[in-house]
Design an enzyme around this catalytic site. Structure first.
Site, PDB file in Angstrom:
ATOM      1  N   LYS A  33       0.817  -1.220   0.000  1.00  0.00           N
ATOM      2  CA  LYS A  33       0.000   0.000   0.000  1.00  0.00           C
ATOM      3  C   LYS A  33       0.849   1.268   0.000  1.00  0.00           C
ATOM      4  CE  LYS A  33      -0.656   0.255   5.023  1.00  0.00           C
ATOM      5  NZ  LYS A  33       0.091   1.518   5.202  1.00  0.00           N
ATOM      6  N   THR A  34       1.965   1.261   0.734  1.00  0.00           N
ATOM      7  CA  THR A  34       2.817   2.450   0.758  1.00  0.00           C
ATOM      8  C   THR A  34       3.391   2.716  -0.627  1.00  0.00           C
ATOM      9  OG1 THR A  34       3.408   1.977   3.058  1.00  0.00           O
ATOM     10  CG2 THR A  34       4.789   3.548   1.882  1.00  0.00           C
ATOM     11  N   ASP A 220      -3.794   7.442   4.657  1.00  0.00           N
ATOM     12  CA  ASP A 220      -3.291   6.088   4.907  1.00  0.00           C
ATOM     13  C   ASP A 220      -3.935   5.518   6.171  1.00  0.00           C
ATOM     14  OD1 ASP A 220      -1.813   3.795   4.608  1.00  0.00           O
ATOM     15  OD2 ASP A 220       0.042   4.646   5.400  1.00  0.00           O
ATOM     16  N   GLU A 221      -3.972   4.199   6.291  1.00  0.00           N
ATOM     17  CA  GLU A 221      -4.510   3.504   7.471  1.00  0.00           C
ATOM     18  C   GLU A 221      -5.911   4.016   7.814  1.00  0.00           C
ATOM     19  OE1 GLU A 221      -3.066   0.986   8.482  1.00  0.00           O
ATOM     20  OE2 GLU A 221      -0.898   1.174   8.338  1.00  0.00           O
ATOM     21  N   GLN A 251      -7.717  -5.300   9.302  1.00  0.00           N
ATOM     22  CA  GLN A 251      -6.659  -4.957  10.247  1.00  0.00           C
ATOM     23  C   GLN A 251      -7.062  -3.792  11.153  1.00  0.00           C
ATOM     24  OE1 GLN A 251      -2.414  -5.439   8.873  1.00  0.00           O
ATOM     25  NE2 GLN A 251      -3.357  -5.325   6.857  1.00  0.00           N
ATOM     26  N   ARG A 605       1.776 -11.645  10.022  1.00  0.00           N
ATOM     27  CA  ARG A 605       3.142 -11.169  10.284  1.00  0.00           C
ATOM     28  C   ARG A 605       4.152 -12.199   9.805  1.00  0.00           C
ATOM     29  NH1 ARG A 605       1.970  -6.815   9.589  1.00  0.00           N
ATOM     30  NH2 ARG A 605      -0.045  -7.753   9.144  1.00  0.00           N
TER      31      ARG A 605
END
Length: 747
Positions: A33-34, A220-221, A251, A605
């Site tokens: 995403k970044t 973002d987020e 998330q 993770r």
């Protein structure tokens, strides 16, 4: 093929090139995403000719903003420094510094941090004649923060609840707190957002200016935004709707901080013409790990459908282990890491052990120290270094050895008993001149001059310690710990705070109590001195070097955004994860779904290897509790799991430390088997199988449990040397217990 097509996959490219109108990018874990956000800024500048001055990118942390700034500057080239890249709070500060005077507030305002806010709240409580022992600053601050996150001002706080005395009191405190902030020319962190929204709502000129300035806004987020942040962004983009939000509803794990998952779930309702793009290709994990994550999270109803996939290959099946006790669980994790390290199958720096609560780290830390495995607590403090643990241990050290000046001085005013720094300094001077310990000097408070009213308080403290010293002669360590926190009011103060932080600290106190119960079960002649010696050996972490070779221990919340080759998820039991509070709450469906999202974060993770562990029996608050394997584990299809359930445990001999140092052990260190037998055995002849005919109840019968109350027996299954009884309790919980331990009475 263009440079954009070469750098991005199909969905990423769509997210970058869809520049006009509202866009929702559902970015699954590890989907880049970044990369999309930074390429989008560069695309707007280089391909669309948008001035960098007209572009805004908002994120949550300074670290994330700094990383985004670095990438944008590198990719977009000259002029990129004019792109507004900042956190929500820093964005609001810049706006308020310029225009807050339009709200009647001086632009030269101070920004209060948590400690400053706590100081103000203490003054408010005192001014309102509220009992500080009953009403805690953090409780009110938590309530006020939640209200500000929802854009609820003091005058509206009690709306609809005017008859509720508690709500009216909170509203009064809120009003007085805000009045004091204004008198001090200060804002707290939540004010920054609320006042920025208020400015936009009440001043069209300011709003029009920023709407004109920021033609393209990216957030973002987005799944972590609260109501105030949502409204800030909505107002900012109301004229052009060129809003691109990136996030993953799967998330969303920060509800306790005020995050509102509805912001991302209802994006298309707020923006009917929104373009939805799903980033489902994962660049981090194996397909097996992703299949585990997909199957678990698919049990949530409140989510947007997406399914992660990867080109990384299937990889190994995950490992699921269930143990008889939490001690054996920790022992296995330490042993497994050592075994794989020696075989060259893992690197310590790429290994993480994740757990639901901070208190779970205690057993893991002890085993890692015993086996000389370097580790580091991330996002938390080593168990024996946590304030509440050091405070209680300082009381025990003072009882055991009053000449320990460090311990005595630590707790002389904890909890606060009106003995200030000046008084402590006078006592220290008296002790030095008369060659006494600090405690001995306190016993002579009556001889000292200049103590005034503090003299009585000092002697009360001395008498209190003397009383505990007498109790310690006949009382066990665990009960002494309970007396310390009960008689001092230490635990009560935390309970009155009513915050998540206070709850975590209470869990740590319970874990220390559990440690004491275990110590007494393991030792033939347990003593307070012996317990403190045991703890001192465990707490000695200075020998861990600051090199790169260490295993990371952290809570699941702290792990978000990180990745590791090997991941162990510990404590996968119903009642622990998901927590008992989430299972038994009035909004249990929503609460369990939040816990399941947290599990999804933990699973994703892992890059190559994932191990899930649980314990049938775990000591919590000094009591043995029994639990079934977590429902999240049961949601994983069996073909994704390797082998059978872990039936027994044996470490073997000769497993050297990864740093090639001699293995250190505790005095009379117990084996897993001895702990199991001494701690949990109902009788000396534990090996004798009980007969079902000896049970006083059967399936369908009503039974009573001394802790959980009444319930109905759902099933009775043969568990080897005991029978596993499943009971549906009247409080809505279902528990599995071994018949020998449960001591159920037929109703």
């Amino acid at each position: 093929m263009s440079e954009w097509e070469q750098a991005l996959n199909k969905e990423q490219l769509e997210g970058v090139t869809t520049t006009e109108g509202p866009v929702l990018i559902l970015a699954g874990a590890g989907s880049g995403k970044t990369r999309v956000l930074t390429h989008r800024v560069a695309y707007l500048m280089q391909e669309k000719g948008v001035a960098p001055y007209n572009i805004m990118a908002i994120t949550f942390t300074n670290k994330a903003a700094g990383e985004m700034r670095r990438r944008i500057n590198h990719m977009a080239g000259p002029g990129a420094e004019a792109v507004w890249v900042a956190t929500f709070h820093s964005t609001c500060v810049r706006i308020l510094r310029r225009y807050i005077d339009r709200l009647g507030i001086d632009s030269n305002f101070s920004i209060y941090d948590a400690d400053d806010s706590k100081t103000v709240m203490k003054e408010v409580i005192k001014q309102m004649n509220l009992d500080p022992k009953k009403f805690k600053e953090k409780y009110f601050l938590n309530k006020i923060s939640a209200a500000k996150n929802e854009l609820i001002p003091p005058e509206s706080y009690a709306a609809g609840n005017e008859r509720d005395a508690h709500i009216r009191r909170e509203a009064s405190v809120y009003r007085e707190y805000q009045a004091r902030l204004r008198a001090n020319g200060a804002l707290d962190f939540d004010d920054l957002l609320m006042l920025a929204v208020q400015l936009f709502q009440t001043d069209p000129e300011v709003l029009n200016y920023y709407q004109g300035r920021f033609q393209y806004v990216m957030v973002d987020e987005y799944q972590d935004t609260n109501t105030a942040q949502f409204e800030f962004v909505r107002l900012l983009c109301a004229s052009h709707h060129n809003l691109c939000v990136v996030g993953d509803d799967d998330q969303s794990i920060y509800k306790f901080r005020g995050a509102n998952i509805r912001n991302i779930l209802d994006f298309e309702r707020h923006y009917p013409d929104a373009k939805v793009i799903r980033l489902e290709q994962n660049y981090r994990s194996t397909q097996t790990i992703l299949d585990v994550a997909n199957n678990v999270i698919s049990n949530n109803f409140g989510r947007k459908e997406k399914r992660l996939w990867t080109d990384n290959g299937a990889g190994e099946r995950i490992v699921v282990k269930q143990f008889d006790s939490a001690y054996e669980e920790a022992e296995f994790i330490a042993y497994d890491i050592l075994k794989k390290y020696r075989a060259g199958e893992l690197a310590l720096r790429d290994t993480a052990v994740l757990y639901r609560t901070n208190a779970q780290s205690r057993l893991l830390e002890e085993k890692f120290l015993v086996d000389d495995i370097p580790y580091r607590i991330v996002g938390g403090v080593n168990f024996y270094q946590r304030k509440e643990i050091k405070d209680v241990l300082a009381y025990l050290k003072t009882i055991d050895n009053p000449k320990d000046d460090v311990a005595v001085r630590r707790i002389i005013n904890v909890p606060k008993r009106g003995i200030g720094a000046a008084t402590i300094s006078r006592i220290a001077d008296y002790a030095y001149v008369n060659e006494l310990s600090f405690y001995e000097a306190m016993t002579r408070a009556g001889e000292m001059s200049g103590l005034a009213r503090a003299k009585t308080k000092i002697l009360e403290f001395v008498n209190f310690i003397e009383g505990l010293k007498e109790e310690a002669k006949t009382m066990g360590v665990a009960n002494l710990i309970r007396d310390v926190w009960d008689l001092t009011g230490y635990r009560t103060e935390l309970e009155l705070e009513g915050t998540d932080e206070a709850t975590a600290r209470i869990e740590n106190l319970d874990e220390l109590y559990t440690k004491a119960v275990s110590y007494e079960a393991e030792e033939e002649a347990p003593t307070l001195s012996g317990f403190l010696e045991n703890v001192a050996l465990v707490a000695d972490i200075d020998r861990l070097t600051e090199d790169d070779e260490y295993v990371v221990l952290m809570t699941l919340h702290s792990a978000k955004g990180l990745e590791f080759e090997d991941v162990y998820l510990a404590g996968m039991e119903d009642g622990l994860f998901p927590s008992f509070m989430s299972i038994s709450s009035d909004n249990s469906t929503e609460e369990v779904e939040e816990e399941r999202r947290l599990c999804y974060v933990g699973i994703t993770r892992a890059k190559k290897h994932l191990t899930l562990t649980s314990a049938k029996m775990r000591m919590l608050r000094g009591e043995t509790q029994y639990a079934a394997v977590s429902r999240f584990v049961r949601e994983i299809p069996k073909p994704l799991i390797a082998g059978e359930r872990y039936e027994s445990y044996h470490t073997g001999e000769g497993y050297a430390s990864p740093r090639k140092q001699p293995r250190k052990t505790f005095k009379n260190e117990p084996t897993a088997a001895s702990v199991y037998q001494k701690q949990f055995a109902p009788a000396k002849d534990f090996g004798t199988k009980i007969e079902k005919s000896t049970l006083a109840y059967g399936v369908g019968d009503r039974v009573f449990h001394r802790k959980f109350g009444e319930g109905t027996v759902r099933s009775i299954n043969d568990g080897g040397k005991d029978f596993e009884v499943t009971i549906d309790f009247d409080d809505g919980t279902t528990r599995k217990m071994f018949a020998s331990f449960a001591k159920l009475e037929k109703g």
